[in-house]
Scaffold this motif. Sequence first.
Motif, PDB file in Angstrom:
ATOM      1  N   LEU A  40      -8.412  -3.743   2.339  1.00 39.13           N
ATOM      2  CA  LEU A  40      -7.269  -3.266   1.583  1.00 39.13           C
ATOM      3  C   LEU A  40      -7.410  -3.657   0.118  1.00 39.13           C
ATOM      4  O   LEU A  40      -7.221  -2.839  -0.775  1.00 39.13           O
ATOM      5  CB  LEU A  40      -5.973  -3.832   2.169  1.00 39.13           C
ATOM      6  CG  LEU A  40      -4.690  -3.588   1.376  1.00 39.13           C
ATOM      7  CD1 LEU A  40      -4.426  -2.097   1.247  1.00 39.13           C
ATOM      8  CD2 LEU A  40      -3.536  -4.291   2.035  1.00 39.13           C
ATOM      9  N   GLU A  41      -7.781  -4.899  -0.134  1.00 39.41           N
ATOM     10  CA  GLU A  41      -7.972  -5.357  -1.514  1.00 39.41           C
ATOM     11  C   GLU A  41      -9.089  -4.564  -2.187  1.00 39.41           C
ATOM     12  O   GLU A  41      -8.971  -4.180  -3.349  1.00 39.41           O
ATOM     13  CB  GLU A  41      -8.280  -6.848  -1.540  1.00 39.41           C
ATOM     14  CG  GLU A  41      -7.103  -7.707  -1.125  1.00 39.41           C
ATOM     15  CD  GLU A  41      -7.468  -9.169  -0.927  1.00 39.41           C
ATOM     16  OE1 GLU A  41      -8.587  -9.566  -1.281  1.00 39.41           O
ATOM     17  OE2 GLU A  41      -6.620  -9.907  -0.419  1.00 39.41           O
ATOM     18  N   ARG A  43     -10.077  -1.488  -1.393  1.00 40.83           N
ATOM     19  CA  ARG A  43      -9.650  -0.095  -1.561  1.00 40.83           C
ATOM     20  C   ARG A  43      -8.812   0.087  -2.818  1.00 40.83           C
ATOM     21  O   ARG A  43      -8.868   1.120  -3.461  1.00 40.83           O
ATOM     22  CB  ARG A  43      -8.826   0.370  -0.359  1.00 40.83           C
ATOM     23  CG  ARG A  43      -9.646   0.661   0.850  1.00 40.83           C
ATOM     24  CD  ARG A  43      -8.767   1.235   1.928  1.00 40.83           C
ATOM     25  NE  ARG A  43      -9.098   0.579   3.164  1.00 40.83           N
ATOM     26  CZ  ARG A  43      -8.246   0.256   4.109  1.00 40.83           C
ATOM     27  NH1 ARG A  43      -6.978   0.538   3.986  1.00 40.83           N
ATOM     28  NH2 ARG A  43      -8.646  -0.337   5.196  1.00 40.83           N
ATOM     29  N   GLN A  44      -8.011  -0.906  -3.141  1.00 43.93           N
ATOM     30  CA  GLN A  44      -7.148  -0.801  -4.317  1.00 43.93           C
ATOM     31  C   GLN A  44      -7.953  -0.803  -5.611  1.00 43.93           C
ATOM     32  O   GLN A  44      -7.458  -0.372  -6.638  1.00 43.93           O
ATOM     33  CB  GLN A  44      -6.124  -1.936  -4.319  1.00 43.93           C
ATOM     34  CG  GLN A  44      -5.104  -1.780  -3.212  1.00 43.93           C
ATOM     35  CD  GLN A  44      -4.189  -2.991  -3.091  1.00 43.93           C
ATOM     36  OE1 GLN A  44      -4.542  -4.098  -3.467  1.00 43.93           O
ATOM     37  NE2 GLN A  44      -3.008  -2.757  -2.561  1.00 43.93           N
ATOM     38  N   ASN A  45      -9.183  -1.269  -5.569  1.00 41.85           N
ATOM     39  CA  ASN A  45     -10.025  -1.344  -6.755  1.00 41.85           C
ATOM     40  C   ASN A  45     -11.183  -0.349  -6.739  1.00 41.85           C
ATOM     41  O   ASN A  45     -12.074  -0.436  -7.573  1.00 41.85           O
ATOM     42  CB  ASN A  45     -10.574  -2.773  -6.915  1.00 41.85           C
ATOM     43  CG  ASN A  45      -9.473  -3.771  -7.128  1.00 41.85           C
ATOM     44  OD1 ASN A  45      -8.586  -3.555  -7.942  1.00 41.85           O
ATOM     45  ND2 ASN A  45      -9.507  -4.857  -6.382  1.00 41.85           N
ATOM     46  N   TYR A 159      -3.130   8.456  -0.720  1.00 44.17           N
ATOM     47  CA  TYR A 159      -3.708   7.225  -1.269  1.00 44.17           C
ATOM     48  C   TYR A 159      -2.826   6.020  -0.917  1.00 44.17           C
ATOM     49  O   TYR A 159      -3.348   4.960  -0.551  1.00 44.17           O
ATOM     50  CB  TYR A 159      -3.875   7.336  -2.785  1.00 44.17           C
ATOM     51  CG  TYR A 159      -4.426   6.072  -3.405  1.00 44.17           C
ATOM     52  CD1 TYR A 159      -5.747   5.676  -3.177  1.00 44.17           C
ATOM     53  CD2 TYR A 159      -3.641   5.273  -4.224  1.00 44.17           C
ATOM     54  CE1 TYR A 159      -6.253   4.519  -3.736  1.00 44.17           C
ATOM     55  CE2 TYR A 159      -4.141   4.113  -4.796  1.00 44.17           C
ATOM     56  CZ  TYR A 159      -5.451   3.740  -4.543  1.00 44.17           C
ATOM     57  OH  TYR A 159      -5.952   2.592  -5.106  1.00 44.17           O
ATOM     58  N   GLN A 160      -1.528   6.187  -0.998  1.00 43.26           N
ATOM     59  CA  GLN A 160      -0.622   5.089  -0.658  1.00 43.26           C
ATOM     60  C   GLN A 160      -0.811   4.655   0.790  1.00 43.26           C
ATOM     61  O   GLN A 160      -0.762   3.468   1.092  1.00 43.26           O
ATOM     62  CB  GLN A 160       0.838   5.486  -0.929  1.00 43.26           C
ATOM     63  CG  GLN A 160       1.141   5.733  -2.401  1.00 43.26           C
ATOM     64  CD  GLN A 160       0.722   4.588  -3.307  1.00 43.26           C
ATOM     65  OE1 GLN A 160       1.021   3.429  -3.042  1.00 43.26           O
ATOM     66  NE2 GLN A 160       0.008   4.908  -4.379  1.00 43.26           N
ATOM     67  N   ILE A 163      -3.996   2.455   1.027  1.00 44.99           N
ATOM     68  CA  ILE A 163      -3.958   1.090   0.482  1.00 44.99           C
ATOM     69  C   ILE A 163      -2.872   0.219   1.091  1.00 44.99           C
ATOM     70  O   ILE A 163      -2.716  -0.942   0.680  1.00 44.99           O
ATOM     71  CB  ILE A 163      -3.849   1.092  -1.058  1.00 44.99           C
ATOM     72  CG1 ILE A 163      -2.546   1.716  -1.523  1.00 44.99           C
ATOM     73  CG2 ILE A 163      -5.058   1.763  -1.674  1.00 44.99           C
ATOM     74  CD1 ILE A 163      -2.271   1.537  -3.001  1.00 44.99           C
ATOM     75  N   THR A 164      -2.102   0.723   2.036  1.00 41.35           N
ATOM     76  CA  THR A 164      -1.066  -0.098   2.657  1.00 41.35           C
ATOM     77  C   THR A 164      -1.422  -0.474   4.072  1.00 41.35           C
ATOM     78  O   THR A 164      -2.307   0.028   4.667  1.00 41.35           O
ATOM     79  CB  THR A 164       0.312   0.615   2.664  1.00 41.35           C
ATOM     80  OG1 THR A 164       0.182   1.860   3.347  1.00 41.35           O
ATOM     81  CG2 THR A 164       0.804   0.810   1.267  1.00 41.35           C
TER      82      THR A 164
END
Length: 164
Positions: A40-41, A43-45, A159-160, A163-164
């Motif tokens: 998750l971390e 994916r956010q970057n 996308y949300q 990343i969740t």
Amino acid sequence: MMNTFVPHRAKELKARFGSFLLKQELNTMGHSQKTDKLMLEDRQNWSFHDLLAHKEGQCAFTTFLSLEYSEENIAFYLACEDYRNTKSSSKLCSKARKIYEEFICSDAPREVNLDHETRAISLKNMEQPTLSCFNLAQSKIYSLMEKDCYPRFLKSAVYQELIT
């Protein structure tokens, strides 16, 4: 009384269904919860390049492009990647022809948005297909997705969900 289906409702249902399918596919990948938190971390970057390099990123982006009715772009990009990894020189010609007819020629069923010059170069390259004959066209579609679709993807519900 006739039931009318409102177009915006159809889009909403498609978005929800697409998100559901994405969740199902991600859940079947066999990741542990600890691994999922680390991912998750990451994916956010993700950059656009990173997104395409990861199976779940590709899946989410493909879902998004399907909702925008432009999935031919990612399909073309991936077809070119597959083509470039072709080991058998005897298959190059038939694979090249299939890509050209499906995505590049002016009456292609999944025609991608390429300028006339790029189409002409691609057609010329078809005379003697090499592993690099679609590089120009692929790079144009990559740039289109990166500059146009990717920023919208980052603001999307798809996308949300990723990343969740």
